[in-house]
Design a protein around this motif. Structure first.
Motif, mmCIF file in Angstrom:
data_model
loop_
_atom_site.group_PDB
_atom_site.id
_atom_site.type_symbol
_atom_site.label_atom_id
_atom_site.label_comp_id
_atom_site.label_asym_id
_atom_site.label_seq_id
_atom_site.Cartn_x
_atom_site.Cartn_y
_atom_site.Cartn_z
ATOM 1 N N UNK A 146 14.141 12.888 -57.644
ATOM 2 C CA UNK A 146 13.663 12.231 -56.335
ATOM 3 C C UNK A 146 11.997 12.704 -55.890
ATOM 4 N N UNK A 147 11.611 11.512 -55.242
ATOM 5 C CA UNK A 147 10.080 11.721 -54.987
ATOM 6 C C UNK A 147 9.879 10.792 -54.038
ATOM 7 N N UNK A 148 8.596 11.095 -53.312
ATOM 8 C CA UNK A 148 7.938 10.218 -52.267
ATOM 9 C C UNK A 148 7.149 11.039 -51.239
ATOM 10 N N UNK A 149 6.985 10.215 -50.320
ATOM 11 C CA UNK A 149 5.992 10.868 -49.188
ATOM 12 C C UNK A 149 6.158 9.924 -47.963
ATOM 13 N N UNK A 150 5.804 10.621 -46.755
ATOM 14 C CA UNK A 150 5.625 9.883 -45.370
ATOM 15 C C UNK A 150 4.376 10.182 -44.931
ATOM 16 N N UNK A 151 3.812 9.232 -44.344
ATOM 17 C CA UNK A 151 2.306 9.043 -43.709
ATOM 18 C C UNK A 151 2.370 8.994 -42.258
ATOM 19 N N UNK A 152 1.656 9.844 -41.646
ATOM 20 C CA UNK A 152 1.552 9.761 -40.182
ATOM 21 C C UNK A 152 -0.137 9.362 -39.783
ATOM 22 N N UNK A 153 -0.015 8.611 -38.831
ATOM 23 C CA UNK A 153 -1.312 8.319 -38.186
ATOM 24 C C UNK A 153 -1.690 9.198 -37.338
ATOM 25 N N UNK A 154 -3.125 9.416 -36.632
ATOM 26 C CA UNK A 154 -3.377 10.215 -35.869
ATOM 27 C C UNK A 154 -2.359 10.635 -34.649
ATOM 28 N N UNK A 155 -1.719 9.343 -34.122
ATOM 29 C CA UNK A 155 -0.822 9.811 -33.076
ATOM 30 C C UNK A 155 0.481 10.142 -33.716
ATOM 31 N N UNK A 156 0.711 10.476 -34.646
ATOM 32 C CA UNK A 156 2.085 10.869 -35.110
ATOM 33 C C UNK A 156 2.871 9.928 -35.443
ATOM 34 N N UNK A 157 2.612 8.731 -35.334
ATOM 35 C CA UNK A 157 3.553 7.378 -35.821
ATOM 36 C C UNK A 157 3.483 7.302 -37.315
ATOM 37 N N UNK A 158 4.800 6.972 -37.741
ATOM 38 C CA UNK A 158 4.863 6.960 -39.287
ATOM 39 C C UNK A 158 4.219 5.370 -39.705
ATOM 40 N N UNK A 174 11.229 10.590 -34.386
ATOM 41 C CA UNK A 174 11.698 11.054 -32.957
ATOM 42 C C UNK A 174 11.771 12.427 -32.926
ATOM 43 N N UNK A 175 11.008 13.312 -32.311
ATOM 44 C CA UNK A 175 11.272 14.681 -32.129
ATOM 45 C C UNK A 175 10.061 15.564 -32.758
ATOM 46 N N UNK A 176 9.205 15.096 -33.662
ATOM 47 C CA UNK A 176 8.251 15.822 -34.285
ATOM 48 C C UNK A 176 7.061 15.938 -33.326
ATOM 49 N N UNK A 177 6.269 17.118 -33.434
ATOM 50 C CA UNK A 177 4.923 16.831 -32.800
ATOM 51 C C UNK A 177 3.956 15.773 -33.098
ATOM 52 N N UNK A 178 2.886 15.479 -32.354
ATOM 53 C CA UNK A 178 2.023 14.379 -32.622
ATOM 54 C C UNK A 178 1.300 14.672 -33.908
ATOM 55 N N UNK A 179 0.909 15.893 -34.208
ATOM 56 C CA UNK A 179 0.507 16.409 -35.680
ATOM 57 C C UNK A 179 1.333 17.331 -36.238
ATOM 58 N N UNK A 180 2.119 16.725 -37.227
ATOM 59 C CA UNK A 180 2.844 17.697 -38.064
ATOM 60 C C UNK A 180 2.079 18.798 -38.617
ATOM 61 N N UNK A 181 0.965 18.731 -38.786
ATOM 62 C CA UNK A 181 -0.052 19.933 -39.564
ATOM 63 C C UNK A 181 0.065 20.948 -38.420
ATOM 64 N N UNK A 182 0.092 20.872 -37.289
ATOM 65 C CA UNK A 182 0.132 21.860 -36.299
ATOM 66 C C UNK A 182 1.651 22.460 -36.076
ATOM 67 N N UNK A 183 2.754 21.787 -36.677
ATOM 68 C CA UNK A 183 4.022 22.507 -36.417
ATOM 69 C C UNK A 183 4.186 23.779 -36.827
#
Length: 284
Positions: free
Chosen positions: A139-151, A197-206
């Motif tokens: 299994x492989x893949x990724x999820x990308x988020x913009x600056x506002x935390x949207x997918x 829904x439920x993640x911080x705006x920047x997952x890098x700061x989570x």
């Protein structure tokens, strides 16, 4: 004695006549000329005359010698009949390091050790109730988020290689590959996230544990349905995270028939799909 004068007289007359003819400008008659040869072409084309009866060609009717074509003419004809060489194609553009639409994005990428799993409750003739469980590490893949935390859906995709799912029964695995999932035609089960829904705006700061949901399009075989996963994740604060996500759907949701073999008494309608994930966060 009178015979001799008579013969002499005749001889004198013949000589005299000959001299008289020469003196008058006469000449000896020429023999008649042979008939002219008939050209071969005329003999073979004349109507009503069979080809085999035509007069043979003489040296005068031999095929004429063909003069060689000038070199300039040959070069001109070759140029006119030769297709032009195609222009040199430009080299293809090299792919970018980041997926389309993810420039400047924060990306969570699945690492080795991620496990995809399905569970189905069944009743077998010889053992009774059982939860059939199939797993794969493929299994492989990724999820990308913009600056506002949207997918960013165009830059997000998770794929499971369905043919590598394994349970404790080779017979069951063969049935699932060939009949249920038809992996020769549709080798992957694919999930494309569209929102969280439920993640911080920047997952890098989570940091620490976080509960959230992920909604997106799940494709099984040739059917695509929108589903929502329930998930929990532990953010280590060093750019890594691990967690668990699950979603429930039915065989009918994706047009699949439930297994029907002699040893299977019954199979529940619901399928539980799980993901034990580990990954890395990159980006701003």
């Amino acid at each position: 004695m009178r015979f001799f004068p008579t013969f002499a007289s005749l001889l004198v007359l013949v000589v005299a006549a000959t001299l008289l003819t020469i003196a008058c400008g006469g000449s000896a008659p020429e023999p008649p000329a042979p008939p002219a040869a008939v050209p071969a072409a005329a003999a073979t084309s004349a109507p009503g005359v069979p080809t085999e009866t035509a007069a043979p060609a003489t040296a005068a009717t031999a095929a004429p010698t063909i003069a060689p074509t000038p070199a300039s003419t040959v070069e001109a004809e070759a140029t006119a009949t030769t297709e032009p060489m195609p222009a040199t194609l430009a080299p293809p553009a090299l792919p970018t390091a980041e997926p389309a639409g993810t420039n400047g994005a924060t990306v969570f990428t699945l690492n080795d050790g991620t496990i995809a799993r399905y569970k189905v409750e069944e009743v077998l003739a010889n053992t009774g109730f059982k939860v059939a469980t199939g797993e794969t590490l493929d299994v492989a893949g990724s999820i990308a988020f913009d600056a506002d935390g949207n997918v960013i859906a165009d830059g997000s995709r998770i794929a499971v290689q369905a043919a590598t799912l394994r349970t404790d029964s080779n017979r069951r695995d063969g049935y699932v590959r060939n009949r249920t999932l038809q992996t020769d035609t549709w080798p992957e089960v694919v999930f494309v996230p569209t929102s969280v829904d439920g993640l911080p705006a920047s997952i890098a700061d989570a940091s620490g544990p976080v509960k959230f949901t992920i909604t997106g399009n799940l494709t099984v075989r040739d059917q695509t349905r929108e589903v929502t996963w329930n998930a929990t994740a532990e953010f280590a604060g060093d750019g890594t995270a691990s967690g668990f996500a699950s979603v429930v759907f039915t065989f009918e949701d994706f047009g699949m028939d439930k297994p029907r073999v002699a040893i299977v008494v019954s199979v529940e309608d619901e399928i539980l799909l799980e993901l034990d994930f580990v990954g890395t966060i990159t980006g701003p």
